[in-house]
Structures are given as structure tokens and as C-alpha cells.
Scaffold this active site. Structure first.
Site, PDB file in Angstrom:
ATOM      1  CD  GLU A  73      54.671  13.030  48.461  1.00  0.00           C
ATOM      2  OE1 GLU A  73      53.637  12.265  48.301  1.00  0.00           O
ATOM      3  OE2 GLU A  73      55.346  13.486  47.686  1.00  0.00           O
TER       4      GLU A  73
ATOM      5  CD  GLU B 109      57.640   7.507  43.409  1.00  0.00           C
ATOM      6  OE1 GLU B 109      59.501   7.498  43.463  1.00  0.00           O
ATOM      7  OE2 GLU B 109      57.078   6.831  42.776  1.00  0.00           O
TER       8      GLU B 109
END
Lengths: 356, 356
Positions: free
Chosen positions: A176, A319
Site C-alpha cells: 500500500e 509498499e
């Protein structure tokens, strides 16, 4: 729950293949090594056998899904960084320059970058548009999103997982991006765990102690204003969650429904996993925890999910980087179970080898 | 020490390239991520820059060295497994069926399997003959090896490391095999640490509590008989060590002399690293600890070496498996430092990204 019914998702996970798990355990016991000496790697391979119904299991086509969104709550000064960094980093993912880009290439994994609601749309042909809005609303003033917005990102996540299943993906790693999203993840986790927000609040990308205290106060205010229902994860997501967190919740539910193992990353992905686990019983047996993040609330979530992380590298990047690094270990586990010789095949006296 | 002088090895490591380490730190600070958010991976890449004098550092040709030998002390009943398993497993390494074989293939690493003194020679063209004898003598009756035997395996290790350097190897991962070798490693470690043997004695490949206690008593007896000089690692190796442990000590010393980073595996490799570190000052800055083994004495050795392991997977297999699994993480670290975009290059506001 109604959304689940509408999507044809059961509130129970498909039963794991216990017989294949047993075959995997038996196969480990006959590989040329002392029993249990490959530690957590043995457990991971058994878990994949149980999920996939194959022994030895295989990983041929891993995928990484990175969902990004912005958060209205940044107006309260909860992040050390300007909100436009979300958009900038999404473009960096697409251009191949971010940490997760490098790792996905190294793992030969498909990467799907999803805009679930970044304020200014990151314009790139490789970014999937699943925008529910230009960032969530400020949760200290009311609900972060509407029912329609929540359904839009849940649907989008479920549809992406379905598409990956159809393409032959056999494991999904989650990631994310979203300035302000540790605040949303902490709020969601505080409600679902029943703990005070400060216990689940950390520095995110770089707050100092005073900043962390302020962030926890902002969360407390948002909870007082919204009064989310701890027994209803969708109510919690809608009121104090984020578009990317809800999107990932949709990915997890549909992936598990389709018997795909899901590797979660750090604190934010774990908050999505916690939501999903409250909506589908038995779900955590389909999850692997890539790593233990340095974000302090992550330990609480891993305990609640009863997951043991594969890595503890003091990473706190998000991420999907922790999940992507751990993918290699999961692939190692599978390759070892498949490729090691048996005692009889290698002519080794049972049980041999090891630090002996 | 005389052996060091004869081999042209200095008792100080070559100075690390501090300037390149500084450049690597600066390069990390400009990659698109919050400062320090890649945790231990950032440290690993900085260390490789300091060792190699290149920023970003590269890993193009990793090698795995697995040394095997037998131990006369098994006559005292210190292992749960028959001694012939050493030979059987050496043949399994060469045939490609062992865990380290699978992992070395996955890492595309050169693997060198060395017979440093297995009782019955494992006959295979891919096994390097550096035999110092048919296993060590029983250390409870006198020295485990003669001065000539010790020199033979130290020389062999140093020569193999030199050959790997000439072939362009840029990192070496170490492994070992030898029924009874945790007993030798515990004895060596007890002397060099000044701790009672029981603190450094564990189950190896599968002893129960009574077996561990007996093993510690055997070690105490060996120390009383031999009285090794704690200030002279070669005296310790000769009296209570093992051929493979001494061979690996030679590999480490020559590799570090030639500025190669060395990834150590579990308890036994760490005992060799401890010996080497007492012979060459500054040596540990050239070492990476692949993992924390489940063998209980390993923590003590990691503390003494001041090394933080990359992995903690509850593995206790040996063979170099922990080091080989961790190689990927080291390669990830290097690839991230080389491949990630800078803030200015990606148009990202400093500092961005992360669990924010």
C-alpha cells in the site's frame, strides 16, 4: 454481511486440504535432514499444500498488488510528509523506480498498481483506476467515506483478485501507499482490538514523540465523532478506514475465497487482514506474514491474527516491500520440499545431517 | 601467528573503504523512501560498499563452500546419529539432493564441497579432497589433531578462498557437515568465550536433555585433558576443534585478506569465525550473519562477534542453508541501492513514501 452476500462470498473460508497438508508433513519427514530443522520454512510449505491441495505445492506466478489512496485526516497534521507524495510515489511505482518495483522485478512477479482514491490522479497507463474519490473525508469531522465509496473499493479489490486468479496467479503479496494511512490503520485496529489508540499508534514515515501523541489524540477524536461498531468491520472501514485499506480487504476476501495464499506486508496491510478475518472465519490460515514491521502496532496485529512473520529486518517502508522480500523464502520452502532427496533415495541413514 | 606469517596473511584486516561506505549512506538517503525504512538491508549494502570499495556494490558471482569431516569424539556417544551419515550427506550434496544443493541452485551460486577428513572417503568427482585424516582423534583422550593435520586443513581453506577470488567470486557463504561437530564447536567456543561448556551445548541434530548434559560433560573432560590455551586459537582448534572447522577458519582468513565478504551460517561456522576473529583484528566487519540458528549456543557467538543475523527462521540444519537463504536478502539490498530512483530523479518530495 450484505456486501459479502452480494459478491457471492461465503462467511467461511473453503476448507483447507488437510490430507495434502499431511502428505507435505510426511514428505518433509523423509527429506534428508533432521526433523523440523528447516524451521518456519517447513510450516510455510505445509500451509501452501493445505491451501492449494497439491503436494509438493508450486509457485509459478506470484503477483504483487499495491493500492494507494489519500486521507482527509492529514489536515489534522498527522503525517510528517506532504500528501502529494502519495501521487508522486504511485508514479514512481509505475516508472519502476520504487523499492517495490525493484523487488517485484527480482521476484519476476506481476505487479498491479491501483489508484483507490489519490487526491490528484496519478496519470499513468499502468496504474489501474479504481478511484472512490479524491482522498477520504477528514474522519475527525464525520465518516471517512460513504457507503457507495466503500462498496466501490471493496468491489474493485474483489474483482482484481478474481482477475488474478483467472490469469493463473498462485500467490498474492500485498502492499500500500498513502500519506496518512497509518492513522487510518491505527484507528481501524484500535476499534477492532478494543485497545486505546496510543497503543496502536507509531511514527509512520517519521513523526517524533509529540507527533505520535498528537496522532493518537486525532484518532481518539475520530472515534468519538464516528462511534464505529466494533462488531461490524465494514462500519469501521467506512468511518475511520481508508480507500486502499478497504480495497486490500476486498482483495484478501476474494483471494481466499478462491483458495489463493496471501502474503501480507506491514501494519496497514495487517489492518486490512484483520478486517477481512472478522468477515470470513478461518481466513488467517490462508495468510502468511511477510515480516514484522518496525511500526510498533504491528506486533499487536500479528498476535491478533496469530501469524508468525517470516522476516524481522526492522523495515518500515510499506509498499509491499516486506511481503515481496519474504516471497523468496516462501519459494525456497516450496523448492526445498519439491527438490530435496528422500533418505532412501539418497542412501542416507535416517535421520541424518544437520548441526550434529 | 606463525601459520599466518607463512601464508602471507596479516593479523589486521585490510582497511574498509570508509569513503565508499559514506557514499552508500548518502545514496540511501536520496532513494525514494523514508530514511532508514529498509532497516537491516540498508546496513548490509553499506557494509558491502565498505568491503568492496564500490558504490553501489555488486554481487555477480556468489559461492557456497561446504566443508565436511568426522569427529573421533562420537565414540563418547555425543550424537544422535551414526557417523557414516557425514559421508552419506557429502554424496547427497554432490548429487544435488540436499537442502544446500537446492538453495545453491536457486541462488545460481558456485558450490564447493570439501572433504576435510571424513572417516570413509565420499567418492565423487565433485568433492574436493582436502583430507587431513579419517576423522579427528577422540578429544577426550588427547588432541583432536596433530600440528600437521591442522596446517593441512588451514592451508586447504586458504587456498580454496584464493582460488575463488581468482575466479571472480564476490561473496562466499559458508556451510559444514559433520556428525559430532556441534561438540567440537561447543568445545572451541567454551574455551574462547571462557564460559562453562553447558552454556554452549545444545541438542545438535536431536539429543534429548540427558544427551545434552552428557555432551557437556564430555566437553569438560576434553578440556581438562587438553588444557587448550584460550589466547591461541590454533591451539584450541588443534586440541578440541574439527577438520571442517579449521578448514572454514582458513577460508575466512584468506577471503577477508582478499576483501571478500563472508556470510556465516549457524553455530559451527560461527565458531570458525570466532577463531578467525581472534587471529585477524577487525575481521568481523567483513562478516554477515545469515541467520540465528535454533542451536542455543549460537546467540552467545553472535554476541561475541557483534553480528546481527539477517534471518531468524528457527532453522538448525547447517550445511550453509541459513547463509544460502540469506544470500537473497543481501542481493536484494544491493539491487535496491543500485536500482531505486532518487527523489529528484523520480520527482518525489523529500522524504516520501512509507507507512505514513
Amino acid at each position: 454481511m450484505r456486501w459479502m452476500q452480494e459478491k457471492g462470498l461465503s462467511c467461511r473460508t473453503p476448507s483447507p486440504y488437510d490430507e495434502e497438508a499431511g502428505r507435505a508433513r510426511h514428505r518433509w519427514a523423509n527429506r534428508t535432514k533432521p526433523p523440523g530443522s528447516l524451521g518456519i520454512l517447513e510450516d510455510a510449505a505445509v500451509q501452501l499444500a493445505a491451501i492449494s491441495g497439491r503436494c509438493p505445492p508450486e509457485i509459478r506466478r506470484p503477483a504483487v498488488v499495491v493500492a494507494g489512496a489519500d486521507h482527509g485526516v492529514v489536515a489534522e497534521g498527522v503525517s510528517a510528509f506532504p500528501a502529494d507524495v502519495t501521487r508522486q510515489m504511485m508514479l514512481n511505482f509505475a516508472a519502476g523506480g520504487a523499492a517495490i518495483s525493484v523487488l517485484a522485478r527480482r521476484r519476476q512477479a506481476d505487479i498491479r498498481i491501483v489508484d483507490a482514491g489519490v487526491t490528484r490522479p496519478p496519470d499513468h497507463p499502468d496504474i489501474i483506476d479504481c478511484r472512490a474519490g479524491a482522498g477520504t473525508a477528514n474522519m475527525t469531522r464525520g465518516a471517512a467515506m460513504t457507503r457507495e465509496q466503500l462498496a466501490h473499493v471493496l468491489d474493485g479489490g474483489a474483482e482484481l483478485a478474481g482477475a488474478l486468479v483467472r490469469e493463473g496467479t498462485d500467490i498474492i503479496a500485498l502492499g500500500e501507499m498513502g500519506i496518512g494511512n497509518t492513522t487510518a490503520a491505527s484507528a481501524v485496529s484500535a476499534v477492532l482490538s478494543g485497545r486505546p489508540p496510543l497503543q496502536l499508534t507509531g511514527p509512520g514515515a517519521g513523526l517524533d514523540d509529540a507527533g505520535v501523541k498528537h496522532k493518537a489524540e486525532v484518532i481518539s477524536r475520530a472515534l468519538a465523532v464516528n462511534r464505529p461498531d466494533a462488531g461490524d468491520p465494514l462500519d469501521v472501514l467506512r468511518k475511520v478506514g481508508g480507500f486502499e485499506i478497504a480495497f486490500l480487504t476486498g482483495v484478501i476476501l476474494a483471494a481466499v475465497h478462491n483458495r489463493l495464499p496471501v502474503v501480507i506486508d506491514g501494519f496497514i496491510c495487517s489492518s486490512a487482514a484483520l478486517c477481512a478475518s472478522r468477515m470470513m472465519s478461518g481466513l488467517t490460515s490462508y495468510l502468511l506474514a511477510g515480516h514484522r514491521s518496525a511500526e510498533p502496532g504491528h506486533d499487536v496485529l500479528l498476535d491478533m491474527l496469530d501469524l508468525q512473520p517470516l522476516l524481522d529486518l526492522q523495515m518500515r517502508l510499506g509498499e509491499g516491500t516486506g511481503a515481496a522480500v519474504s516471497l523468496t523464502l516462501i519459494e525456497d520452502a516450496v523448492a526445498l520440499l519439491a527438490g530435496m532427496a528422500s533418505f532412501s533415495g539418497a542412501g542416507v541413514s535416517e535421520s541424518g545431517g544437520g548441526e550434529s
